[in-house]
Design a protein around this motif. Sequence first.
Motif, mmCIF file in Angstrom:
data_model
loop_
_atom_site.group_PDB
_atom_site.id
_atom_site.type_symbol
_atom_site.label_atom_id
_atom_site.label_comp_id
_atom_site.label_asym_id
_atom_site.label_seq_id
_atom_site.Cartn_x
_atom_site.Cartn_y
_atom_site.Cartn_z
ATOM 1 N N SER A 17 0.820 -1.209 0.000
ATOM 2 C CA SER A 17 0.000 0.000 0.000
ATOM 3 C C SER A 17 0.854 1.260 0.000
ATOM 4 O O SER A 17 1.992 1.267 0.465
ATOM 5 C CB SER A 17 -0.945 0.014 1.201
ATOM 6 O OG SER A 17 -0.204 0.072 2.400
ATOM 7 N N LEU A 18 0.270 2.315 -0.527
ATOM 8 C CA LEU A 18 0.843 3.648 -0.511
ATOM 9 C C LEU A 18 -0.135 4.505 0.289
ATOM 10 O O LEU A 18 -1.323 4.528 -0.024
ATOM 11 C CB LEU A 18 0.972 4.161 -1.946
ATOM 12 C CG LEU A 18 1.539 5.550 -2.152
ATOM 13 C CD1 LEU A 18 2.235 5.602 -3.499
ATOM 14 C CD2 LEU A 18 0.467 6.601 -2.110
ATOM 15 N N PHE A 32 -1.614 -1.615 -3.841
ATOM 16 C CA PHE A 32 -1.023 -2.031 -5.106
ATOM 17 C C PHE A 32 -0.342 -3.378 -4.909
ATOM 18 O O PHE A 32 0.125 -3.692 -3.810
ATOM 19 C CB PHE A 32 0.076 -1.052 -5.547
ATOM 20 C CG PHE A 32 -0.374 0.328 -5.891
ATOM 21 C CD1 PHE A 32 -0.742 0.643 -7.183
ATOM 22 C CD2 PHE A 32 -0.393 1.320 -4.935
ATOM 23 C CE1 PHE A 32 -1.130 1.928 -7.509
ATOM 24 C CE2 PHE A 32 -0.777 2.613 -5.251
ATOM 25 C CZ PHE A 32 -1.148 2.910 -6.545
ATOM 26 N N ASP A 33 -0.207 -4.113 -5.971
ATOM 27 C CA ASP A 33 0.654 -5.279 -5.979
ATOM 28 C C ASP A 33 2.066 -4.790 -5.647
ATOM 29 O O ASP A 33 2.466 -3.702 -6.071
ATOM 30 C CB ASP A 33 0.595 -5.921 -7.375
ATOM 31 C CG ASP A 33 1.557 -7.063 -7.507
ATOM 32 O OD1 ASP A 33 1.255 -8.156 -7.005
ATOM 33 O OD2 ASP A 33 2.641 -6.838 -8.104
ATOM 34 N N ASP A 34 2.837 -5.561 -4.894
ATOM 35 C CA ASP A 34 4.183 -5.147 -4.498
ATOM 36 C C ASP A 34 5.068 -4.777 -5.691
ATOM 37 O O ASP A 34 5.867 -3.849 -5.611
ATOM 38 C CB ASP A 34 4.874 -6.249 -3.694
ATOM 39 C CG ASP A 34 4.517 -6.226 -2.216
ATOM 40 O OD1 ASP A 34 3.677 -5.404 -1.807
ATOM 41 O OD2 ASP A 34 5.087 -7.045 -1.469
ATOM 42 N N TYR A 45 3.933 7.106 2.705
ATOM 43 C CA TYR A 45 4.355 5.861 3.331
ATOM 44 C C TYR A 45 4.106 4.704 2.370
ATOM 45 O O TYR A 45 2.990 4.535 1.875
ATOM 46 C CB TYR A 45 3.568 5.660 4.635
ATOM 47 C CG TYR A 45 3.853 4.366 5.348
ATOM 48 C CD1 TYR A 45 5.069 4.143 5.978
ATOM 49 C CD2 TYR A 45 2.899 3.359 5.395
ATOM 50 C CE1 TYR A 45 5.322 2.962 6.652
ATOM 51 C CE2 TYR A 45 3.138 2.177 6.065
ATOM 52 C CZ TYR A 45 4.356 1.977 6.693
ATOM 53 O OH TYR A 45 4.604 0.807 7.349
ATOM 54 N N PHE A 46 5.149 3.926 2.102
ATOM 55 C CA PHE A 46 5.052 2.738 1.262
ATOM 56 C C PHE A 46 5.135 1.522 2.174
ATOM 57 O O PHE A 46 6.062 1.396 2.966
ATOM 58 C CB PHE A 46 6.220 2.668 0.268
ATOM 59 C CG PHE A 46 6.231 3.779 -0.737
ATOM 60 C CD1 PHE A 46 5.589 3.642 -1.961
ATOM 61 C CD2 PHE A 46 6.901 4.968 -0.477
ATOM 62 C CE1 PHE A 46 5.602 4.656 -2.901
ATOM 63 C CE2 PHE A 46 6.922 5.991 -1.407
ATOM 64 C CZ PHE A 46 6.279 5.841 -2.615
ATOM 65 N N LYS A 73 -7.702 0.130 -3.225
ATOM 66 C CA LYS A 73 -7.044 -1.147 -3.478
ATOM 67 C C LYS A 73 -6.742 -1.242 -4.968
ATOM 68 O O LYS A 73 -7.579 -0.978 -5.800
ATOM 69 C CB LYS A 73 -7.946 -2.300 -3.051
ATOM 70 C CG LYS A 73 -7.316 -3.644 -3.243
ATOM 71 C CD LYS A 73 -8.205 -4.735 -2.725
ATOM 72 C CE LYS A 73 -7.584 -6.088 -2.949
ATOM 73 N NZ LYS A 73 -8.466 -7.153 -2.533
ATOM 74 N N ALA A 74 -5.533 -1.656 -5.269
ATOM 75 C CA ALA A 74 -5.084 -1.744 -6.643
ATOM 76 C C ALA A 74 -5.128 -3.188 -7.127
ATOM 77 O O ALA A 74 -4.656 -4.077 -6.456
ATOM 78 C CB ALA A 74 -3.669 -1.227 -6.759
ATOM 79 N N THR A 75 -5.720 -3.385 -8.285
ATOM 80 C CA THR A 75 -5.681 -4.687 -8.924
ATOM 81 C C THR A 75 -5.464 -4.469 -10.405
ATOM 82 O O THR A 75 -5.921 -3.472 -10.961
ATOM 83 C CB THR A 75 -6.991 -5.476 -8.730
ATOM 84 O OG1 THR A 75 -8.074 -4.704 -9.234
ATOM 85 C CG2 THR A 75 -7.207 -5.783 -7.254
ATOM 86 N N GLU A 76 -4.751 -5.353 -11.037
ATOM 87 C CA GLU A 76 -4.488 -5.201 -12.464
ATOM 88 C C GLU A 76 -5.707 -5.598 -13.256
ATOM 89 O O GLU A 76 -6.360 -6.575 -12.955
ATOM 90 C CB GLU A 76 -3.289 -6.064 -12.864
ATOM 91 C CG GLU A 76 -2.545 -5.474 -13.999
ATOM 92 C CD GLU A 76 -1.189 -6.126 -14.165
ATOM 93 O OE1 GLU A 76 -0.830 -6.352 -15.333
ATOM 94 O OE2 GLU A 76 -0.517 -6.397 -13.177
ATOM 95 N N SER A 77 -6.032 -4.792 -14.268
ATOM 96 C CA SER A 77 -7.208 -5.104 -15.090
ATOM 97 C C SER A 77 -6.835 -5.900 -16.299
ATOM 98 O O SER A 77 -5.749 -5.952 -16.726
ATOM 99 C CB SER A 77 -7.895 -3.829 -15.505
ATOM 100 O OG SER A 77 -7.003 -2.969 -16.179
#
Length: 128
Positions: free
Chosen positions: A3-4, A13-15, A61-62, A124-128
């Motif tokens: 996360s950011l 996000f994915d790492d 913060y990452f 939340k990040a996910t790839e499309s």
Amino acid sequence: MGSLTYDRVVVEFDDRILAHLQVVIIQKLRRGESFLLSWRDAAVVGDGRSSAWLHPAIPLYFKFAGGRAPIINPQWLAQLTRSANSSQGLVVTGEESSMVERDPAARSEVAFSIRPAATTRATKATES
């Protein structure tokens, strides 16, 4: 899923994506440059778009979920850096789009979803 966190907003996000974004974002902020960070929201949060104006004075913060740092793809990093330096700002795109640089308008975007946190807004990040 890492996360950011920026100004009470948490974007997951994915790492691997997060590691590349971290390099680009830190390059910009170290030079004292403000810029726009944009991503596509996942369907679970409305399938829209979100953006945040990043400024060097705001803490960032990452948080990575995994213990190992991903290998950085120089082509993807270069593509994200070009995006960050453009008037459109840093648009989060998938790694596969860096492999085929034929049409910059045809790049694939990465989708993110928002999850509520106690006192923060979260994405939340996910790839499309």
